[in-house]
Design a protein around this motif. Structure first.
Motif, PDB file in Angstrom:
ATOM      1  N   PRO A 105     -43.022  21.566 -53.523  1.00 14.26           N
ATOM      2  CA  PRO A 105     -43.616  20.910 -54.696  1.00 14.26           C
ATOM      3  C   PRO A 105     -42.579  20.768 -55.807  1.00 14.26           C
ATOM      4  CG  PRO A 105     -45.053  22.654 -53.864  1.00 14.26           C
ATOM      5  CD  PRO A 105     -43.751  22.786 -53.139  1.00 14.26           C
ATOM      6  N   SER A 106     -42.503  19.601 -56.418  1.00 19.87           N
ATOM      7  CA  SER A 106     -41.503  19.371 -57.464  1.00 19.87           C
ATOM      8  C   SER A 106     -41.741  20.266 -58.672  1.00 19.87           C
ATOM      9  CB  SER A 106     -41.507  17.899 -57.874  1.00 19.87           C
ATOM     10  OG  SER A 106     -42.811  17.487 -58.263  1.00 19.87           O
ATOM     11  N   ALA A 107     -43.005  20.588 -58.962  1.00 20.74           N
ATOM     12  CA  ALA A 107     -43.311  21.469 -60.090  1.00 20.74           C
ATOM     13  C   ALA A 107     -42.796  22.882 -59.841  1.00 20.74           C
ATOM     14  CB  ALA A 107     -44.820  21.498 -60.339  1.00 20.74           C
ATOM     15  N   GLU A 108     -42.861  23.333 -58.583  1.00 15.20           N
ATOM     16  CA  GLU A 108     -42.358  24.662 -58.227  1.00 15.20           C
ATOM     17  C   GLU A 108     -40.839  24.703 -58.353  1.00 15.20           C
ATOM     18  OE1 GLU A 108     -42.471  28.653 -56.814  1.00 15.20           O
ATOM     19  OE2 GLU A 108     -44.006  27.325 -57.657  1.00 15.20           O
ATOM     20  N   PHE A 109     -40.163  23.655 -57.917  1.00  7.15           N
ATOM     21  CA  PHE A 109     -38.708  23.582 -58.048  1.00  7.15           C
ATOM     22  C   PHE A 109     -38.305  23.589 -59.520  1.00  7.15           C
ATOM     23  CE2 PHE A 109     -34.897  20.808 -58.483  1.00  7.15           C
ATOM     24  CZ  PHE A 109     -33.984  21.633 -57.852  1.00  7.15           C
ATOM     25  N   ALA A 110     -39.025  22.817 -60.354  1.00  8.20           N
ATOM     26  CA  ALA A 110     -38.730  22.768 -61.787  1.00  8.20           C
ATOM     27  C   ALA A 110     -38.908  24.142 -62.428  1.00  8.20           C
ATOM     28  CB  ALA A 110     -39.633  21.743 -62.472  1.00  8.20           C
ATOM     29  N   ARG A 111     -39.951  24.846 -62.019  1.00  5.08           N
ATOM     30  CA  ARG A 111     -40.206  26.173 -62.586  1.00  5.08           C
ATOM     31  C   ARG A 111     -39.104  27.162 -62.195  1.00  5.08           C
ATOM     32  NH1 ARG A 111     -45.158  30.334 -61.024  1.00  5.08           N
ATOM     33  NH2 ARG A 111     -44.493  32.003 -62.408  1.00  5.08           N
ATOM     34  N   ILE A 112     -38.672  27.111 -60.936  1.00  3.48           N
ATOM     35  CA  ILE A 112     -37.650  28.043 -60.456  1.00  3.48           C
ATOM     36  C   ILE A 112     -36.343  27.853 -61.225  1.00  3.48           C
ATOM     37  CG2 ILE A 112     -36.154  28.594 -58.487  1.00  3.48           C
ATOM     38  CD1 ILE A 112     -38.580  28.109 -56.682  1.00  3.48           C
ATOM     39  N   VAL A 113     -35.865  26.607 -61.317  1.00  4.45           N
ATOM     40  CA  VAL A 113     -34.570  26.377 -61.979  1.00  4.45           C
ATOM     41  C   VAL A 113     -34.677  26.639 -63.482  1.00  4.45           C
ATOM     42  CG1 VAL A 113     -33.770  24.779 -60.216  1.00  4.45           C
ATOM     43  CG2 VAL A 113     -34.998  23.872 -62.195  1.00  4.45           C
ATOM     44  N   ARG A 114     -35.841  26.389 -64.070  1.00  3.74           N
ATOM     45  CA  ARG A 114     -36.020  26.662 -65.504  1.00  3.74           C
ATOM     46  C   ARG A 114     -36.002  28.166 -65.778  1.00  3.74           C
ATOM     47  NH1 ARG A 114     -40.729  24.669 -66.072  1.00  3.74           N
ATOM     48  NH2 ARG A 114     -41.867  26.647 -66.064  1.00  3.74           N
TER      49      ARG A 114
ATOM     50  N   VAL B  29     -31.684  21.583 -63.785  1.00  2.00           N
ATOM     51  CA  VAL B  29     -32.751  21.462 -64.791  1.00  2.00           C
ATOM     52  C   VAL B  29     -32.920  20.003 -65.195  1.00  2.00           C
ATOM     53  CG1 VAL B  29     -33.399  22.051 -67.158  1.00  2.00           C
ATOM     54  CG2 VAL B  29     -32.529  23.822 -65.638  1.00  2.00           C
ATOM     55  N   ASN B  30     -31.806  19.290 -65.306  1.00  2.00           N
ATOM     56  CA  ASN B  30     -31.882  17.852 -65.619  1.00  2.00           C
ATOM     57  C   ASN B  30     -32.533  17.073 -64.484  1.00  2.00           C
ATOM     58  OD1 ASN B  30     -30.937  17.157 -68.224  1.00  2.00           O
ATOM     59  ND2 ASN B  30     -28.837  17.633 -67.617  1.00  2.00           N
ATOM     60  N   PHE B  31     -32.179  17.399 -63.241  1.00  2.00           N
ATOM     61  CA  PHE B  31     -32.775  16.720 -62.090  1.00  2.00           C
ATOM     62  C   PHE B  31     -34.297  16.917 -62.070  1.00  2.00           C
ATOM     63  CE2 PHE B  31     -28.661  17.529 -59.408  1.00  2.00           C
ATOM     64  CZ  PHE B  31     -27.955  16.744 -60.283  1.00  2.00           C
ATOM     65  N   ALA B  32     -34.725  18.107 -62.460  1.00  2.00           N
ATOM     66  CA  ALA B  32     -36.151  18.447 -62.394  1.00  2.00           C
ATOM     67  C   ALA B  32     -37.002  17.636 -63.363  1.00  2.00           C
ATOM     68  CB  ALA B  32     -36.345  19.940 -62.663  1.00  2.00           C
ATOM     69  N   LYS B  33     -36.381  16.886 -64.245  1.00  2.00           N
ATOM     70  CA  LYS B  33     -37.151  16.008 -65.141  1.00  2.00           C
ATOM     71  C   LYS B  33     -37.813  14.865 -64.379  1.00  2.00           C
ATOM     72  CE  LYS B  33     -34.449  17.083 -69.249  1.00  2.00           C
ATOM     73  NZ  LYS B  33     -33.530  16.589 -70.287  1.00  2.00           N
ATOM     74  N   SER B  34     -37.415  14.662 -63.136  1.00  2.00           N
ATOM     75  CA  SER B  34     -38.052  13.639 -62.295  1.00  2.00           C
ATOM     76  C   SER B  34     -39.386  14.114 -61.731  1.00  2.00           C
ATOM     77  CB  SER B  34     -37.118  13.253 -61.140  1.00  2.00           C
ATOM     78  OG  SER B  34     -35.919  12.698 -61.615  1.00  2.00           O
ATOM     79  N   THR B  35     -39.795  15.331 -62.078  1.00  2.00           N
ATOM     80  CA  THR B  35     -41.067  15.873 -61.586  1.00  2.00           C
ATOM     81  C   THR B  35     -42.245  14.979 -61.933  1.00  2.00           C
ATOM     82  OG1 THR B  35     -40.207  18.130 -61.746  1.00  2.00           O
ATOM     83  CG2 THR B  35     -42.594  17.891 -61.666  1.00  2.00           C
ATOM     84  N   SER B  36     -42.162  14.282 -63.078  1.00  2.00           N
ATOM     85  CA  SER B  36     -43.264  13.416 -63.510  1.00  2.00           C
ATOM     86  C   SER B  36     -43.464  12.215 -62.589  1.00  2.00           C
ATOM     87  CB  SER B  36     -43.019  12.926 -64.938  1.00  2.00           C
ATOM     88  OG  SER B  36     -41.782  12.223 -65.019  1.00  2.00           O
ATOM     89  N   LEU B  37     -42.457  11.903 -61.765  1.00  2.00           N
ATOM     90  CA  LEU B  37     -42.548  10.740 -60.876  1.00  2.00           C
ATOM     91  C   LEU B  37     -43.311  11.037 -59.585  1.00  2.00           C
ATOM     92  CD1 LEU B  37     -38.900   9.395 -61.253  1.00  2.00           C
ATOM     93  CD2 LEU B  37     -40.964   8.174 -61.936  1.00  2.00           C
ATOM     94  N   THR B  38     -43.166  12.256 -59.058  1.00  2.00           N
ATOM     95  CA  THR B  38     -43.785  12.603 -57.781  1.00  2.00           C
ATOM     96  C   THR B  38     -44.013  14.102 -57.705  1.00  2.00           C
ATOM     97  OG1 THR B  38     -43.472  12.566 -55.372  1.00  2.00           O
ATOM     98  CG2 THR B  38     -41.502  12.748 -56.709  1.00  2.00           C
ATOM     99  N   ASN B  39     -44.942  14.533 -56.867  1.00  2.00           N
ATOM    100  CA  ASN B  39     -45.250  15.969 -56.764  1.00  2.00           C
ATOM    101  C   ASN B  39     -44.474  16.671 -55.662  1.00  2.00           C
ATOM    102  OD1 ASN B  39     -46.472  14.902 -54.538  1.00  2.00           O
ATOM    103  ND2 ASN B  39     -48.557  15.434 -55.121  1.00  2.00           N
ATOM    104  N   THR B  40     -43.538  15.971 -55.013  1.00  2.00           N
ATOM    105  CA  THR B  40     -42.755  16.568 -53.923  1.00  2.00           C
ATOM    106  C   THR B  40     -41.279  16.275 -54.121  1.00  2.00           C
ATOM    107  OG1 THR B  40     -44.604  16.238 -52.396  1.00  2.00           O
ATOM    108  CG2 THR B  40     -42.470  16.706 -51.422  1.00  2.00           C
ATOM    109  N   VAL B  41     -40.448  17.250 -53.840  1.00  2.00           N
ATOM    110  CA  VAL B  41     -38.998  17.055 -53.894  1.00  2.00           C
ATOM    111  C   VAL B  41     -38.400  17.540 -52.576  1.00  2.00           C
ATOM    112  CG1 VAL B  41     -38.593  19.322 -54.950  1.00  2.00           C
ATOM    113  CG2 VAL B  41     -36.889  17.525 -55.223  1.00  2.00           C
TER     114      VAL B  41
END
Length: 380
Positions: A140-149, A336-348
């Protein structure tokens, strides 16, 4: 001439918000296939590749290939004047020095029109080679964003390690260390080669792969569950695979009916009748009943009476495959910058190989945003 109409301006706004801090000025290369942008950050550590498919537009016309040199910060300001659900049309004449943007409101007669000056940007399009990666992680892209943040608060780098144990994200800082392990239950699959991946995508579109070998490999990717089930059937019974398969399907149907009967009895009947009914059904159905319940729960049809089922529902979708052990270190600032694409899709999707740039892929239906990040060398 270019004329590209998006159903929602919000898609383009989210796209630019994701890449504007990495890239300042860039060319949108327009052709009959869609819009493409490729640029490196100022330090030449990360590469951004964006593709908007022509099919993803409500209306698309591009008479000949043409570049649109834009300042992403200026384009972001112009797009802020549009509502997320406004229809957005991009227009540019051949060799034009102005990009015309038209916003049409869906619920009113309001039409807004803006002109933005284009730039002459000299940039070379880099050829990105097809790479057969050793490890692939889908999460999940939200999980990836949370981990790197979370890990960026501890240190500047993160080590991403893919092994049989799972996928580990680890960071070491001056005052604290952190480690997050994502585990997968079951057998670890093999990473597909680039040719196999293309064949699988062709089959998904209803097209025939170019080679027979690719077709077989694509088949394996499209139907992994069927392959596993077939292996189990061969172990149970050497002869008559087709008969066994039919028996298993009939047994699944009986289990589903029996399960629905139990639920009706539990709602309308007494406790004694419910317990008696369950005992009778358990004897009739055998030991494969829990697996069937898990299926219905995953599809959202089961009621999930036990704690294990609730945990299964709440568990984020995560999978990984690997051909060999991979361990690489990357800068958290970029991730962290890459994770800003989370708003586009729920999977990375993360693809990795030792001594090869990391690929972070956000596929959002109308196109994709791909980031390539070089690993840190000699950073322990």
């Amino acid at each position: 001439m270019l004329e590209a109409k998006l159903a929602e301006a919000g898609t383009l706004k989210k796209l630019l918000d994701a890449i504007k801090e990495l890239v300042t000025d860039a060319n949108f290369e327009c052709n009959e296939e869609g819009l493409n942008l490729q640029a490196m950050d100022n330090s030449h550590v990360a590469l951004v590749s964006v593709h908007l498919e022509a099919a993803g537009f409500k209306r698309y016309r591009c008479d000949r290939p043409m570049p649109l040199g834009v300042n992403l910060s200026s384009l972001t300001k112009v797009l802020k004047c549009a509502k997320d659900d406004d229809e957005c049309t991009l227009k540019a004449a051949d060799e034009a020095d102005v990009l015309n943007l038209v916003y049409e409101a869906k619920n009113s007669d309001r039409i807004a029109e803006y002109d933005m000056k284009l730039m002459d940007i000299d940039s070379d399009t880099l050829g990105i080679p097809d790479t057969d990666y050793d490890a692939e992680v889908i999460m999940p892209s939200a999980e990836f964003a949370r981990i790197v943040r979370d890990l960026s608060a501890l240190g500047e780098s993160v080590r991403i390690e893919v092994s049989k144990e799972g996928v580990r994200f680890a960071s070491e800082g001056e005052s604290a260390n952190g480690s997050i392990l994502l585990k997968k239950d079951g057998e670890i699959s093999r990473v597909l080669t680039d040719k196999e991946r293309k064949a699988a995508k062709a089959r998904a579109r209803g097209e025939e792969p170019e080679e027979d070998d690719e077709e077989e490999n694509g088949d394996d990717e499209d139907k992994p569950k069927e392959k596993k089930i077939k292996k189990e059937k061969v172990k149970k019974e050497k002869d008559g695979d087709e008969d066994v398969e039919m028996d298993e399907e009939e047994k699944d149907e009986e289990e589903f009916k029996a399960e629905s009967d139990e639920e009706e009895k539990s709602e309308g009947g007494s406790d004694d009748e419910e317990e008696g009914g369950k005992k009778r059904k358990k004897k009739a159905n055998g030991s494969s009943k829990p697996a069937k319940k898990a299926k219905t729960t995953a599809n959202g049809k089961g009621k999930g009476k036990g704690k294990g089922k609730k945990d299964e529902e709440d568990k984020p979708e995560f999978s990984f495959s690997m051909n060999s052990h991979v361990s690489l270190t990357f800068s958290l600032k970029y991730l962290v910058n890459f994770a800003k694409s989370t708003s586009l899709t729920n999977t990375v999707e993360l693809r990795m190989s030792n001594e090869v740039p990391l690929l972070v892929d956000y596929d959002f239906g109308q196109g994709y945003v791909r980031y390539y990040l070089a690993p840190k060398i000699g950073d322990e």
